[in-house]
Design an enzyme around this catalytic site. Structure first.
Site, PDB file in Angstrom:
ATOM      1  N   ARG A  93      -5.155   3.904 -15.553  1.00 39.07           N
ATOM      2  CA  ARG A  93      -5.059   4.536 -13.967  1.00 39.07           C
ATOM      3  C   ARG A  93      -6.224   6.034 -14.527  1.00 39.07           C
ATOM      4  O   ARG A  93      -7.309   6.218 -13.599  1.00 39.07           O
ATOM      5  CB  ARG A  93      -4.358   4.536 -13.820  1.00 39.07           C
ATOM      6  CG  ARG A  93      -3.417   3.429 -13.136  1.00 39.07           C
ATOM      7  CD  ARG A  93      -2.197   3.635 -12.071  1.00 39.07           C
ATOM      8  NE  ARG A  93      -2.014   3.776 -11.314  1.00 39.07           N
ATOM      9  CZ  ARG A  93      -1.795   4.659 -10.446  1.00 39.07           C
ATOM     10  NH1 ARG A  93      -1.933   5.264 -11.061  1.00 39.07           N
ATOM     11  NH2 ARG A  93      -2.939   4.872  -9.369  1.00 39.07           N
ATOM     12  N   TYR A 131       0.442  -1.219 -12.171  1.00 38.06           N
ATOM     13  CA  TYR A 131      -0.262  -1.465 -12.556  1.00 38.06           C
ATOM     14  C   TYR A 131      -0.759  -0.631 -13.627  1.00 38.06           C
ATOM     15  O   TYR A 131      -1.937   0.169 -14.054  1.00 38.06           O
ATOM     16  CB  TYR A 131      -1.497  -1.168 -11.831  1.00 38.06           C
ATOM     17  CG  TYR A 131      -1.205  -1.442  -9.986  1.00 38.06           C
ATOM     18  CD1 TYR A 131      -1.916  -2.594  -9.832  1.00 38.06           C
ATOM     19  CD2 TYR A 131      -0.765  -0.832  -9.401  1.00 38.06           C
ATOM     20  CE1 TYR A 131      -1.450  -2.824  -8.923  1.00 38.06           C
ATOM     21  CE2 TYR A 131      -0.756  -1.480  -8.181  1.00 38.06           C
ATOM     22  CZ  TYR A 131      -1.067  -2.608  -7.582  1.00 38.06           C
ATOM     23  OH  TYR A 131      -0.587  -3.271  -7.039  1.00 38.06           O
ATOM     24  N   CYS A 140     -12.050   4.060 -28.634  1.00 41.50           N
ATOM     25  CA  CYS A 140     -13.598   4.827 -28.742  1.00 41.50           C
ATOM     26  C   CYS A 140     -14.542   4.745 -27.730  1.00 41.50           C
ATOM     27  O   CYS A 140     -15.243   3.975 -27.450  1.00 41.50           O
ATOM     28  CB  CYS A 140     -14.140   4.301 -30.164  1.00 41.50           C
ATOM     29  SG  CYS A 140     -13.154   4.245 -31.789  1.00 41.50           S
ATOM     30  N   PRO A 144       4.490  -4.887  -0.766  1.00 40.76           N
ATOM     31  CA  PRO A 144       4.478  -3.523  -1.606  1.00 40.76           C
ATOM     32  C   PRO A 144       4.576  -3.798  -3.029  1.00 40.76           C
ATOM     33  O   PRO A 144       4.857  -4.914  -3.609  1.00 40.76           O
ATOM     34  CB  PRO A 144       5.269  -2.638  -0.987  1.00 40.76           C
ATOM     35  CG  PRO A 144       6.639  -3.296  -0.586  1.00 40.76           C
ATOM     36  CD  PRO A 144       6.229  -4.396  -0.353  1.00 40.76           C
ATOM     37  N   GLY A 145       3.611  -3.761  -3.812  1.00 42.03           N
ATOM     38  CA  GLY A 145       3.577  -3.970  -5.838  1.00 42.03           C
ATOM     39  C   GLY A 145       4.317  -2.026  -6.094  1.00 42.03           C
ATOM     40  O   GLY A 145       5.028  -2.684  -6.169  1.00 42.03           O
ATOM     41  N   ARG A 146       3.348  -1.293  -5.491  1.00 43.86           N
ATOM     42  CA  ARG A 146       3.818   0.063  -6.659  1.00 43.86           C
ATOM     43  C   ARG A 146       4.733   0.758  -6.124  1.00 43.86           C
ATOM     44  O   ARG A 146       5.669   1.201  -6.923  1.00 43.86           O
ATOM     45  CB  ARG A 146       2.297   0.752  -6.241  1.00 43.86           C
ATOM     46  CG  ARG A 146       2.130   2.787  -6.267  1.00 43.86           C
ATOM     47  CD  ARG A 146       1.429   2.891  -5.845  1.00 43.86           C
ATOM     48  NE  ARG A 146       0.188   2.360  -6.083  1.00 43.86           N
ATOM     49  CZ  ARG A 146      -0.854   2.326  -6.270  1.00 43.86           C
ATOM     50  NH1 ARG A 146      -0.582   3.265  -7.231  1.00 43.86           N
ATOM     51  NH2 ARG A 146      -1.577   1.832  -6.480  1.00 43.86           N
ATOM     52  N   GLY A 204       0.886  -1.044  -0.068  1.00 44.39           N
ATOM     53  CA  GLY A 204      -0.109   0.004   0.258  1.00 44.39           C
ATOM     54  C   GLY A 204       0.621   1.134  -0.107  1.00 44.39           C
ATOM     55  O   GLY A 204      -0.176   2.483   0.006  1.00 44.39           O
TER      56      GLY A 204
HETATM   57  N1  LLP Z   1      -1.289  -7.027  -1.210  1.00 49.56           N
HETATM   58  C1  LLP Z   1      -2.605  -7.159  -1.563  1.00 49.56           C
HETATM   59  C2  LLP Z   1      -2.505  -8.031  -0.693  1.00 49.56           C
HETATM   60  C3  LLP Z   1      -3.420  -6.244  -2.998  1.00 49.56           C
HETATM   61  O1  LLP Z   1      -4.180  -6.693  -2.016  1.00 49.56           O
HETATM   62  C4  LLP Z   1      -1.891  -5.433  -3.112  1.00 49.56           C
HETATM   63  C5  LLP Z   1      -3.236  -5.282  -4.130  1.00 49.56           C
HETATM   64  C6  LLP Z   1      -1.085  -5.216  -2.859  1.00 49.56           C
HETATM   65  C7  LLP Z   1       0.053  -6.044  -1.423  1.00 49.56           C
HETATM   66  C8  LLP Z   1       0.007  -4.219  -3.356  1.00 49.56           C
HETATM   67  O2  LLP Z   1       0.130  -2.842  -3.452  1.00 49.56           O
HETATM   68  P1  LLP Z   1       0.694  -1.425  -3.828  1.00 49.56           P
HETATM   69  O3  LLP Z   1       1.784  -1.528  -2.761  1.00 49.56           O
HETATM   70  O4  LLP Z   1       1.103  -1.602  -4.956  1.00 49.56           O
HETATM   71  O5  LLP Z   1      -0.213  -0.788  -2.618  1.00 49.56           O
HETATM   72  N2  LLP Z   1      -4.732  -0.606  -9.409  1.00 49.56           N
HETATM   73  C9  LLP Z   1      -4.693   0.411  -8.537  1.00 49.56           C
HETATM   74  C10 LLP Z   1      -3.701  -1.060  -6.925  1.00 49.56           C
HETATM   75  C11 LLP Z   1      -4.581  -2.705  -7.008  1.00 49.56           C
HETATM   76  C12 LLP Z   1      -3.626  -2.834  -5.643  1.00 49.56           C
HETATM   77  C13 LLP Z   1      -4.384  -3.771  -5.516  1.00 49.56           C
HETATM   78  N3  LLP Z   1      -4.098  -5.057  -4.526  1.00 49.56           N
HETATM   79  C14 LLP Z   1      -3.949   1.380  -9.073  1.00 49.56           C
HETATM   80  O6  LLP Z   1      -3.439   1.394 -10.250  1.00 49.56           O
HETATM   81  O7  LLP Z   1      -3.640   2.107  -8.066  1.00 49.56           O
END
Ligand code: LLP
Length: 416
Positions: free
Chosen positions: A309, A368, A339, A271-273, A228
């Site tokens: 996004r 994403y 379109c 984290p992902g983002r 997150g």
């Molecule tokens: N762990 C779980 C269980 C998750 O559901 C997620 C993201 C993460 C970790 C990683 O979260 P991050 O660190 O990336 O915030 N498509 C959306 C974001 C969707 C996130 C879904 N879950 C966007 O483009 O903002």
């Protein structure tokens, strides 16, 4: 008095972006591997010396070259689908480095995930029951909905009463009973409050809710406080403060776990983002400039099929004109070639004057972006280039031609 934020954000390595776009064409995702590695190291360093495991949530960006870099930096992975598990296995990532966070999983999916050797993270009492039947005596992690949500848009808030995720906290006793009946060893407790959280300290309340029940889980080895972490998308925004993640979330969680009888437990983060957002740029070309009585539409050769996004979440991505970096600022509605009227990158955004043929960089598109891209309108997925730490651009995914794409759609149907 604080200085006003700069009106536009400078693009990373503009010369490399221009060269890559000329060499490989547009639309083109350019990923900087060095930035991904740097973010991995920043996380590991910020949490250094603590019993912590960092997982990367590969839903944010599963481009194999970047996954290899993340694995090489020593991170584990949070996977959410059989496809992600298969990709990690194909890259040689050991199952002991993978957490499988399932939601709405079928029995077949649970069986396949269990067979992969990854630790399952389950978010429904009945699915824990099903897993107990499939793999009695196994280790398992439980995902809870602590009631606390966070995030940059309501679609990405994953805690609280509108979120489909997690076992409600008032079911702790019930799920403990189910686990005991199947001799499941609950080694992890998990929560993920949401995505795009600017201040990591906001994650503490959710983590605390897990700490409060940790004493009831005798086999506990870790608490996973989720992902997150936000990134500075807008000009002048500050980067997330990882020292606060350490002190306000991780250390507090460790202290709480020690007090709850788990002095050796770890804290996991996923984290992902944060890992990939700033490493990726979508480079597009401007093909039309349409002045109306009201505004100027700048039409590009990409669209929401390649970066969803802005359309889906009203998300802000900084734009920079790579061909006219010193041009005067003008306001545009920057749109795509799909379109639908929702097909846009920005409304009334000031950017250096755009001319037909200019290259435009859509910044911070590494998370994403390509992972949510589609072939809607039957346009191919964008090509992808990974710029290696030594500056060498590698085309890791070529762009399909229209004929190749049509052939892929036809599949076994074949041309008639
Ligand atoms: N762990 C779980 C269980 C998750 O559901 C997620 C993201 C993460 C970790 C990683 O979260 P991050 O660190 O990336 O915030 N498509 C959306 C974001 C969707 C996130 C879904 N879950 C966007 O483009 O903002």
């Amino acid at each position: 008095m604080t200085a006003p934020p700069p009106p536009v954000k400078p693009p990373p390595h503009p010369e490399l972006l221009r060269q890559a776009a000329e060499q490989f064409g547009t639309p083109l995702y350019v990923h900087f591997e060095g930035t991904v590695r740097e973010r991995c190291r920043a996380l590991v360093d910020a949490l250094g010396g603590l019993p912590v495991r960092v997982l990367y949530a590969l839903k944010a960006n599963a481009t194999p070259a970047l996954l290899r870099a993340v694995a090489d930096e020593g991170l584990g992975f949070d996977a959410v689908s059989p496809g992600e598990l298969a990709l990690l296995a194909a890259l040689g990532v050991g199952a002991d480095r993978v957490l499988y966070t399932a939601t709405s999983a079928s029995d077949a999916e649970l069986e396949a995930a269990a067979a992969s050797g990854a630790l399952l993270n389950l978010d429904d009492v009945e699915r824990v029951e099903a897993f107990g039947r499939i793999a009695p005596g196994a280790e398992v992690c439980l995902r809870f909905n602590t009631g606390i949500g966070a995030g940059h848009h309501r679609h990405v808030v994953t805690g609280g009463k509108e979120a489909k995720f997690g076992i409600p906290m008032d079911r702790v006793g019930q799920v403990l009973g189910v686990a005991a009946r199947h001799r499941l060893r609950v080694v992890g407790l998990h929560q993920h409050a949401g995505s795009g959280v600017a201040d990591p300290a906001d994650l503490w309340l959710a983590a605390r809710a897990l700490v409060e029940v940790a004493g009831g889980f005798p086999d506990l080895q870790f608490v996973n406080v989720g992902g997150g972490l936000g990134v500075p998308y807008r000009p002048g925004e500050a980067a997330v403060d990882l020292a606060r993640l350490r002190t306000a979330v991780v250390e507090r969680t460790l202290d709480g776990l020690a007090a709850a009888g788990h002095p050796d437990a770890e804290v996991w983060v996923e984290p992902g983002r944060y890992v990939v957002a700033e490493s990726g740029v979508l480079v597009v070309r401007v093909h039309t400039l349409k002045p109306t009585a009201d505004r100027v539409f700048a039409g590009t050769d990409s669209g929401f099929n390649q970066l969803l996004r802005p359309t889906l979440y009203d998300a802000y991505h900084a734009l920079a004109n790579l061909s006219n970096p010193d041009g005067p600022l003008r306001a545009y509605d920057v749109v795509g070639n799909v379109c639908e009227s929702g097909d846009l990158f920005a409304r009334q955004r000031e950017v250096q004057e755009l001319r037909r043929g200019d290259l435009l960089a859509v910044l911070d598109a590494g998370a994403y972006g390509v992972s949510m891209a589609s072939t809607y309108n039957l346009r191919p997925l964008p090509a992808e280039v990974v710029v290696r730490p030594d500056g060498r651009p590698d085309l890791v995914r070529p762009r399909l031609t229209a004929v190749q794409l049509a052939a892929a759609v036809l599949g076994g149907d074949g041309p008639s």
